[in-house]
Design a protein around this motif. Sequence first.
Motif, PDB file in Angstrom:
ATOM      1  N   ALA A 282       0.825  -1.222   0.000  1.00 16.99           N
ATOM      2  CA  ALA A 282       0.000   0.000   0.000  1.00 16.99           C
ATOM      3  C   ALA A 282       0.853   1.264   0.000  1.00 16.99           C
ATOM      4  CB  ALA A 282      -0.932  -0.013   1.208  1.00 16.99           C
ATOM      5  N   HIS A 283       2.113   1.108   0.318  1.00 19.76           N
ATOM      6  CA  HIS A 283       2.981   2.284   0.434  1.00 19.76           C
ATOM      7  C   HIS A 283       3.960   2.407  -0.741  1.00 19.76           C
ATOM      8  CE1 HIS A 283       1.349   2.823   4.401  1.00 19.76           C
ATOM      9  NE2 HIS A 283       1.703   1.597   4.737  1.00 19.76           N
ATOM     10  N   ARG A 284       3.678   1.699  -1.797  1.00 18.96           N
ATOM     11  CA  ARG A 284       4.487   1.877  -3.000  1.00 18.96           C
ATOM     12  C   ARG A 284       4.264   3.283  -3.549  1.00 18.96           C
ATOM     13  NH1 ARG A 284       3.440  -2.548  -7.345  1.00 18.96           N
ATOM     14  NH2 ARG A 284       5.592  -2.141  -7.947  1.00 18.96           N
ATOM     15  N   PHE A 285       5.297   3.871  -4.109  1.00 17.67           N
ATOM     16  CA  PHE A 285       5.146   5.197  -4.703  1.00 17.67           C
ATOM     17  C   PHE A 285       5.562   5.151  -6.163  1.00 17.67           C
ATOM     18  CE2 PHE A 285       9.485   5.291  -3.040  1.00 17.67           C
ATOM     19  CZ  PHE A 285      10.198   5.787  -4.121  1.00 17.67           C
ATOM     20  N   SER A 286       5.160   6.182  -6.870  1.00 16.01           N
ATOM     21  CA  SER A 286       5.374   6.233  -8.317  1.00 16.01           C
ATOM     22  C   SER A 286       6.494   7.218  -8.653  1.00 16.01           C
ATOM     23  CB  SER A 286       4.071   6.671  -8.999  1.00 16.01           C
ATOM     24  OG  SER A 286       4.278   6.904 -10.375  1.00 16.01           O
ATOM     25  N   PHE A 287       7.243   6.878  -9.686  1.00 21.65           N
ATOM     26  CA  PHE A 287       8.259   7.785 -10.226  1.00 21.65           C
ATOM     27  C   PHE A 287       7.961   7.981 -11.702  1.00 21.65           C
ATOM     28  CE2 PHE A 287      12.413   8.079 -12.508  1.00 21.65           C
ATOM     29  CZ  PHE A 287      12.744   9.358 -12.106  1.00 21.65           C
ATOM     30  N   GLY A 288       8.010   9.233 -12.141  1.00 22.05           N
ATOM     31  CA  GLY A 288       7.697   9.489 -13.542  1.00 22.05           C
ATOM     32  C   GLY A 288       8.126  10.878 -13.976  1.00 22.05           C
ATOM     33  N   ILE A 289       7.736  11.233 -15.170  1.00 24.72           N
ATOM     34  CA  ILE A 289       8.046  12.558 -15.713  1.00 24.72           C
ATOM     35  C   ILE A 289       6.746  13.336 -15.877  1.00 24.72           C
ATOM     36  CG2 ILE A 289       8.052  11.671 -18.098  1.00 24.72           C
ATOM     37  CD1 ILE A 289      10.184  13.871 -18.676  1.00 24.72           C
ATOM     38  N   ALA A 290       6.780  14.586 -15.455  1.00 20.89           N
ATOM     39  CA  ALA A 290       5.584  15.423 -15.494  1.00 20.89           C
ATOM     40  C   ALA A 290       5.855  16.701 -16.275  1.00 20.89           C
ATOM     41  CB  ALA A 290       5.152  15.772 -14.066  1.00 20.89           C
ATOM     42  N   CYS A 291       4.808  17.200 -16.907  1.00 22.60           N
ATOM     43  CA  CYS A 291       4.887  18.490 -17.601  1.00 22.60           C
ATOM     44  C   CYS A 291       3.507  19.137 -17.534  1.00 22.60           C
ATOM     45  CB  CYS A 291       5.345  18.316 -19.052  1.00 22.60           C
ATOM     46  SG  CYS A 291       4.398  17.107 -20.001  1.00 22.60           S
ATOM     47  N   ARG A 292       3.452  20.404 -17.844  1.00 18.50           N
ATOM     48  CA  ARG A 292       2.173  21.098 -17.768  1.00 18.50           C
ATOM     49  C   ARG A 292       1.199  20.553 -18.808  1.00 18.50           C
ATOM     50  NH1 ARG A 292       2.579  27.469 -17.678  1.00 18.50           N
ATOM     51  NH2 ARG A 292       4.026  27.114 -19.399  1.00 18.50           N
ATOM     52  N   SER A 293      -0.064  20.482 -18.429  1.00 23.09           N
ATOM     53  CA  SER A 293      -1.098  20.029 -19.365  1.00 23.09           C
ATOM     54  C   SER A 293      -1.145  20.965 -20.566  1.00 23.09           C
ATOM     55  CB  SER A 293      -2.468  20.017 -18.676  1.00 23.09           C
ATOM     56  OG  SER A 293      -2.469  19.108 -17.597  1.00 23.09           O
ATOM     57  N   ARG A 294      -1.388  20.378 -21.710  1.00 21.16           N
ATOM     58  CA  ARG A 294      -1.493  21.092 -22.987  1.00 21.16           C
ATOM     59  C   ARG A 294      -0.143  21.638 -23.464  1.00 21.16           C
ATOM     60  NH1 ARG A 294      -5.534  22.533 -19.833  1.00 21.16           N
ATOM     61  NH2 ARG A 294      -4.528  24.514 -19.296  1.00 21.16           N
ATOM     62  N   GLU A 295       0.934  21.293 -22.783  1.00 21.47           N
ATOM     63  CA  GLU A 295       2.270  21.667 -23.242  1.00 21.47           C
ATOM     64  C   GLU A 295       2.745  20.576 -24.195  1.00 21.47           C
ATOM     65  OE1 GLU A 295       5.305  23.638 -24.192  1.00 21.47           O
ATOM     66  OE2 GLU A 295       4.262  24.498 -22.476  1.00 21.47           O
ATOM     67  N   SER A 296       2.857  20.902 -25.472  1.00 25.02           N
ATOM     68  CA  SER A 296       3.118  19.845 -26.463  1.00 25.02           C
ATOM     69  C   SER A 296       4.196  20.243 -27.462  1.00 25.02           C
ATOM     70  CB  SER A 296       1.828  19.501 -27.213  1.00 25.02           C
ATOM     71  OG  SER A 296       1.309  20.660 -27.862  1.00 25.02           O
ATOM     72  N   SER A 297       5.234  20.942 -27.013  1.00 24.87           N
ATOM     73  CA  SER A 297       6.308  21.287 -27.935  1.00 24.87           C
ATOM     74  C   SER A 297       7.025  20.010 -28.373  1.00 24.87           C
ATOM     75  CB  SER A 297       7.305  22.231 -27.269  1.00 24.87           C
ATOM     76  OG  SER A 297       8.055  21.553 -26.273  1.00 24.87           O
ATOM     77  N   PRO A 298       7.523  19.962 -29.599  1.00 32.07           N
ATOM     78  CA  PRO A 298       8.227  18.756 -30.078  1.00 32.07           C
ATOM     79  C   PRO A 298       9.406  18.386 -29.190  1.00 32.07           C
ATOM     80  CG  PRO A 298       7.783  20.265 -31.902  1.00 32.07           C
ATOM     81  CD  PRO A 298       7.434  20.999 -30.641  1.00 32.07           C
ATOM     82  N   GLU A 299      10.113  19.396 -28.670  1.00 35.46           N
ATOM     83  CA  GLU A 299      11.273  19.127 -27.821  1.00 35.46           C
ATOM     84  C   GLU A 299      10.853  18.443 -26.519  1.00 35.46           C
ATOM     85  OE1 GLU A 299      11.939  22.656 -30.425  1.00 35.46           O
ATOM     86  OE2 GLU A 299      10.453  22.180 -28.889  1.00 35.46           O
ATOM     87  N   LEU A 300       9.762  18.909 -25.934  1.00 30.86           N
ATOM     88  CA  LEU A 300       9.287  18.316 -24.685  1.00 30.86           C
ATOM     89  C   LEU A 300       8.783  16.898 -24.919  1.00 30.86           C
ATOM     90  CD1 LEU A 300       8.877  18.736 -21.702  1.00 30.86           C
ATOM     91  CD2 LEU A 300       6.661  19.771 -22.193  1.00 30.86           C
ATOM     92  N   GLN A 301       8.074  16.700 -26.025  1.00 33.19           N
ATOM     93  CA  GLN A 301       7.602  15.369 -26.362  1.00 33.19           C
ATOM     94  C   GLN A 301       8.775  14.404 -26.556  1.00 33.19           C
ATOM     95  OE1 GLN A 301       5.084  15.836 -29.793  1.00 33.19           O
ATOM     96  NE2 GLN A 301       3.361  16.608 -28.609  1.00 33.19           N
TER      97      GLN A 301
END
Length: 321
Positions: A282-301
């Motif tokens: 129950a105490h597992r945590f997640s690791f990932g990459i986050a960016c602002r919603s609707r931010e879709s520049s080719p470089e960020l993608q």
Amino acid sequence: MLSCVAQHACSACSFMDVGLRSLRYFLTVAEEENISRAAERLHIAQPALSRRMSDLESQMGISLFVRTGRSIRLTFAGQHFLTQARDLISRLDRIFESVRELDGQQSKELRVGYVPSMSSRILPEVLKEMRRACPWIRVTLFDLDTSSMVKGLADGDLGAALLVRIPGTPLRGIDYHEITRHSPCVVMSTGHPLSARDELDVAEITGFPIVVFCRKGYPEHHRWLEGIFGRPNQMKIQTECDSVASMLAMVESGEGVAVVQEGFESLSPGLVVARPIRNAVAHRFSFGIACRSRESSPELQELVRLVIASAGKSGSFGSVS
């Protein structure tokens, strides 16, 4: 033999003297099979074009054309040269176009927050591939806690963040791409009394000094620990550390144990060991990459794609389930 080598070197030098314009003129003449029509198409005088083709043949030391009256046709060598010249011109055009595109791209900065203990395996490969894919992008890294990264994304100060997400943590206005999930474990020095156990209960850990990250810099770490131990006063906190390096030093020296994510022990192989905590799913945590919603520049993608791909290759201390 020396004369042959010298002759070959001379021929190579002569070939290098052939200009790009001469190659383009040659392609047009070969396509038209007529000097007059080719000259008209190229908007140059016919005698000038004829001299240019004669000079080309002299430079290469071969006959490219068979002239019959007003028409011309390619020799066998000319046909081979035509194929190679077309390929060369095509490749050069692509090179010129890519350079023009790159010149038109102003250098941009992509500011990325990250947590070192989770990102150390994947960042070197990601940064190398990012330079190759988007050479006009300058990636700047910021070692931040999760709350600071979330605020940086919301305020636009960060373009992306490699962060830890504790269960129940809201990420409003942020797109989150999970890479792995991690179970808690106890990391200790190799000679620690708990190292003799294969698995540990939370109650067993409370009897020993615990090394933690400082609350100010890593509030999410303390929220996670409080979820595991139930109440803060159940932990015998020995030392608060401001970095992964300082935590490892404290654990290696036997000052205390650390409750961290599985795989943390690989940062100090041979000096520390890890033991899983029983019933800690129950105490597992997640690791990932986050960016602002609707931010879709080719470089960020591209950055998101590279992070996910690199984490998949390295294992990144965990698994997705």
